[in-house]
Write a protein that holds these residues in place. Structure first.
Motif, mmCIF file in Angstrom:
data_model
loop_
_atom_site.group_PDB
_atom_site.id
_atom_site.type_symbol
_atom_site.label_atom_id
_atom_site.label_comp_id
_atom_site.label_asym_id
_atom_site.label_seq_id
_atom_site.Cartn_x
_atom_site.Cartn_y
_atom_site.Cartn_z
ATOM 1 N N LYS A 230 -7.066 4.339 -6.505
ATOM 2 C CA LYS A 230 -7.364 3.814 -5.164
ATOM 3 C C LYS A 230 -7.598 2.300 -5.221
ATOM 4 O O LYS A 230 -7.176 1.576 -4.314
ATOM 5 C CB LYS A 230 -8.591 4.510 -4.570
ATOM 6 C CG LYS A 230 -8.885 4.015 -3.160
ATOM 7 C CD LYS A 230 -10.110 4.657 -2.572
ATOM 8 C CE LYS A 230 -10.334 4.033 -1.192
ATOM 9 N NZ LYS A 230 -11.591 4.379 -0.622
ATOM 10 N N GLU A 231 -8.218 1.834 -6.286
ATOM 11 C CA GLU A 231 -8.468 0.398 -6.442
ATOM 12 C C GLU A 231 -7.176 -0.407 -6.558
ATOM 13 O O GLU A 231 -7.186 -1.616 -6.378
ATOM 14 C CB GLU A 231 -9.350 0.140 -7.662
ATOM 15 C CG GLU A 231 -10.788 0.570 -7.463
ATOM 16 C CD GLU A 231 -11.634 0.357 -8.704
ATOM 17 O OE1 GLU A 231 -11.176 -0.303 -9.665
ATOM 18 O OE2 GLU A 231 -12.771 0.864 -8.710
ATOM 19 N N THR B 92 0.834 -1.196 0.000
ATOM 20 C CA THR B 92 0.000 0.000 0.000
ATOM 21 C C THR B 92 0.867 1.243 0.000
ATOM 22 O O THR B 92 1.839 1.344 0.736
ATOM 23 C CB THR B 92 -0.927 0.017 1.234
ATOM 24 O OG1 THR B 92 -1.747 -1.136 1.203
ATOM 25 C CG2 THR B 92 -1.802 1.256 1.238
ATOM 26 N N PHE C 130 -12.812 8.538 -0.494
ATOM 27 C CA PHE C 130 -11.384 8.490 -0.199
ATOM 28 C C PHE C 130 -11.110 8.469 1.299
ATOM 29 O O PHE C 130 -11.974 8.759 2.107
ATOM 30 C CB PHE C 130 -10.666 9.631 -0.923
ATOM 31 C CG PHE C 130 -10.828 9.484 -2.410
ATOM 32 C CD1 PHE C 130 -10.078 8.566 -3.111
ATOM 33 C CD2 PHE C 130 -11.805 10.193 -3.081
ATOM 34 C CE1 PHE C 130 -10.271 8.375 -4.471
ATOM 35 C CE2 PHE C 130 -12.012 10.014 -4.440
ATOM 36 C CZ PHE C 130 -11.243 9.103 -5.135
ATOM 37 N N ASP C 131 -9.879 8.116 1.626
ATOM 38 C CA ASP C 131 -9.506 7.879 3.017
ATOM 39 C C ASP C 131 -9.697 9.108 3.894
ATOM 40 O O ASP C 131 -10.065 8.996 5.047
ATOM 41 C CB ASP C 131 -8.076 7.345 3.067
ATOM 42 C CG ASP C 131 -7.987 6.032 2.293
ATOM 43 O OD1 ASP C 131 -8.437 5.010 2.835
ATOM 44 O OD2 ASP C 131 -7.528 6.032 1.142
ATOM 45 N N LYS D 257 0.759 5.681 -0.134
ATOM 46 C CA LYS D 257 -0.078 6.790 0.316
ATOM 47 C C LYS D 257 0.180 8.025 -0.552
ATOM 48 O O LYS D 257 1.335 8.418 -0.732
ATOM 49 C CB LYS D 257 0.218 7.085 1.794
ATOM 50 C CG LYS D 257 -0.787 7.992 2.435
ATOM 51 C CD LYS D 257 -0.588 8.011 3.940
ATOM 52 C CE LYS D 257 -1.691 8.811 4.591
ATOM 53 N NZ LYS D 257 -1.606 8.838 6.027
ATOM 54 N N ASP E 264 -4.812 -0.357 -4.531
ATOM 55 C CA ASP E 264 -4.280 -0.453 -3.167
ATOM 56 C C ASP E 264 -3.475 0.777 -2.758
ATOM 57 O O ASP E 264 -2.424 0.663 -2.140
ATOM 58 C CB ASP E 264 -3.457 -1.737 -2.995
ATOM 59 C CG ASP E 264 -3.334 -2.152 -1.531
ATOM 60 O OD1 ASP E 264 -4.195 -1.761 -0.720
ATOM 61 O OD2 ASP E 264 -2.361 -2.861 -1.200
ATOM 62 N N TYR E 265 -3.980 1.940 -3.137
ATOM 63 C CA TYR E 265 -3.385 3.203 -2.694
ATOM 64 C C TYR E 265 -4.299 3.854 -1.668
ATOM 65 O O TYR E 265 -5.524 3.809 -1.807
ATOM 66 C CB TYR E 265 -3.217 4.178 -3.872
ATOM 67 C CG TYR E 265 -2.066 3.842 -4.768
ATOM 68 C CD1 TYR E 265 -0.825 4.426 -4.579
ATOM 69 C CD2 TYR E 265 -2.218 2.937 -5.817
ATOM 70 C CE1 TYR E 265 0.239 4.118 -5.410
ATOM 71 C CE2 TYR E 265 -1.159 2.630 -6.649
ATOM 72 C CZ TYR E 265 0.060 3.224 -6.444
ATOM 73 O OH TYR E 265 1.108 2.917 -7.262
ATOM 74 N N ILE E 266 -3.695 4.459 -0.680
ATOM 75 C CA ILE E 266 -4.430 5.313 0.251
ATOM 76 C C ILE E 266 -4.327 6.726 -0.319
ATOM 77 O O ILE E 266 -3.221 7.198 -0.597
ATOM 78 C CB ILE E 266 -3.839 5.256 1.666
ATOM 79 C CG1 ILE E 266 -4.019 3.856 2.254
ATOM 80 C CG2 ILE E 266 -4.457 6.323 2.563
ATOM 81 C CD1 ILE E 266 -3.272 3.630 3.553
ATOM 82 N N ILE E 267 -5.463 7.369 -0.507
ATOM 83 C CA ILE E 267 -5.467 8.726 -1.054
ATOM 84 C C ILE E 267 -6.110 9.661 -0.044
ATOM 85 O O ILE E 267 -7.277 9.507 0.312
ATOM 86 C CB ILE E 267 -6.225 8.790 -2.395
ATOM 87 C CG1 ILE E 267 -5.535 7.899 -3.431
ATOM 88 C CG2 ILE E 267 -6.313 10.241 -2.888
ATOM 89 C CD1 ILE E 267 -6.257 7.811 -4.772
ATOM 90 N N MET F 154 -8.799 9.097 -9.802
ATOM 91 C CA MET F 154 -8.529 8.901 -8.375
ATOM 92 C C MET F 154 -9.107 7.576 -7.902
ATOM 93 O O MET F 154 -8.435 6.815 -7.196
ATOM 94 C CB MET F 154 -9.138 10.052 -7.561
ATOM 95 C CG MET F 154 -8.468 11.393 -7.779
ATOM 96 S SD MET F 154 -9.395 12.763 -7.045
ATOM 97 C CE MET F 154 -9.034 12.506 -5.306
ATOM 98 N N LYS F 155 -10.335 7.298 -8.291
ATOM 99 C CA LYS F 155 -10.979 6.046 -7.882
ATOM 100 C C LYS F 155 -10.252 4.833 -8.463
ATOM 101 O O LYS F 155 -10.069 3.823 -7.774
ATOM 102 C CB LYS F 155 -12.445 6.051 -8.306
ATOM 103 C CG LYS F 155 -13.293 7.013 -7.503
ATOM 104 C CD LYS F 155 -14.727 7.027 -8.014
ATOM 105 C CE LYS F 155 -15.593 7.982 -7.207
ATOM 106 N NZ LYS F 155 -16.964 8.055 -7.737
#
Length: 185
Positions: free
Chosen positions: A35-36, A10, A66-67, A12, A38-41, A31-32
């Motif tokens: 994120k899929e 992961t 988002f996170d 960030k 496995d990124y934390i945004i 962005m979505k």
């Protein structure tokens, strides 16, 4: 793959959204998609960015998808500089970036959360990716929140500032928000 292995992969990202409507919908879609992977945004929205996201009826979607989603309160609030400078984020992304934001970055003006974040992050090894909406000479077609298409003529000064942005240290200028997918797989 175990949760521990997944967590190690992961990454960030700090993602800034300014008050540009052009390519805003495409940016949120990118962005979505990232994120899929496995990124934390964590999303940081300028004051005008909040206005435009609401105008395009996307503020609630971004806030929920988002996170975290934080609206600028000042050049250092929320305080993200420490996290950017110490490498807690793998990259700073600003997409879309207004001509105003680009001009401030080019001339070293850090009087907003996002321009200050770029100025300070550029002093580190954390990469910065920026999608400026003003890039091509002539007119571009864009959409209003109601879907109506209209044209905007690019100003010479804004195009010159984008060219200067390309030459700046530690900044990768993108031709479209879609190009971010190649960097964040």
């Amino acid at each position: 793959m175990s949760k521990k292995e997944s967590r190690q992969k992961t990454r960030k990202l700090a993602w800034g959204i300014t008050g540009a409507g052009d390519k805003l919908t495409e940016t949120v879609e990118v962005m979505k998609a990232i994120k899929e992977k496995d990124y934390i945004i964590d999303v940081f929205v300028s004051g005008e960015g909040e206005t435009v996201l609401k105008w395009y009826k996307q503020f609630e979607d971004v806030s929920n998808a988002f996170d975290s989603c934080t609206v600028e309160k000042g050049p250092n609030a929320p305080f993200i500089l420490g996290d950017l400078q110490t490498g807690k984020y793998d990259a700073l992304i600003i997409s879309p970036a207004t001509a105003n934001t680009v001009s401030k970055i080019v001339y070293g003006i850090g009087d907003t959360l996002l321009t200050n974040a770029v100025a300070q992050t550029a002093k580190t090894d954390v990469p910065i990716y920026i999608y400026p909406v003003d890039q091509k000479k002539g007119k571009i077609k864009t959409q209003a929140p109601n879907g109506r298409e209209f044209s905007l003529k690019m100003r010479k000064i804004d195009l010159e500032n984008t060219k200067k942005l390309v030459k700046m240290e530690n900044i990768k200028v993108l031709k479209s928000p879609e190009k971010l997918k190649k960097y964040f797989k």
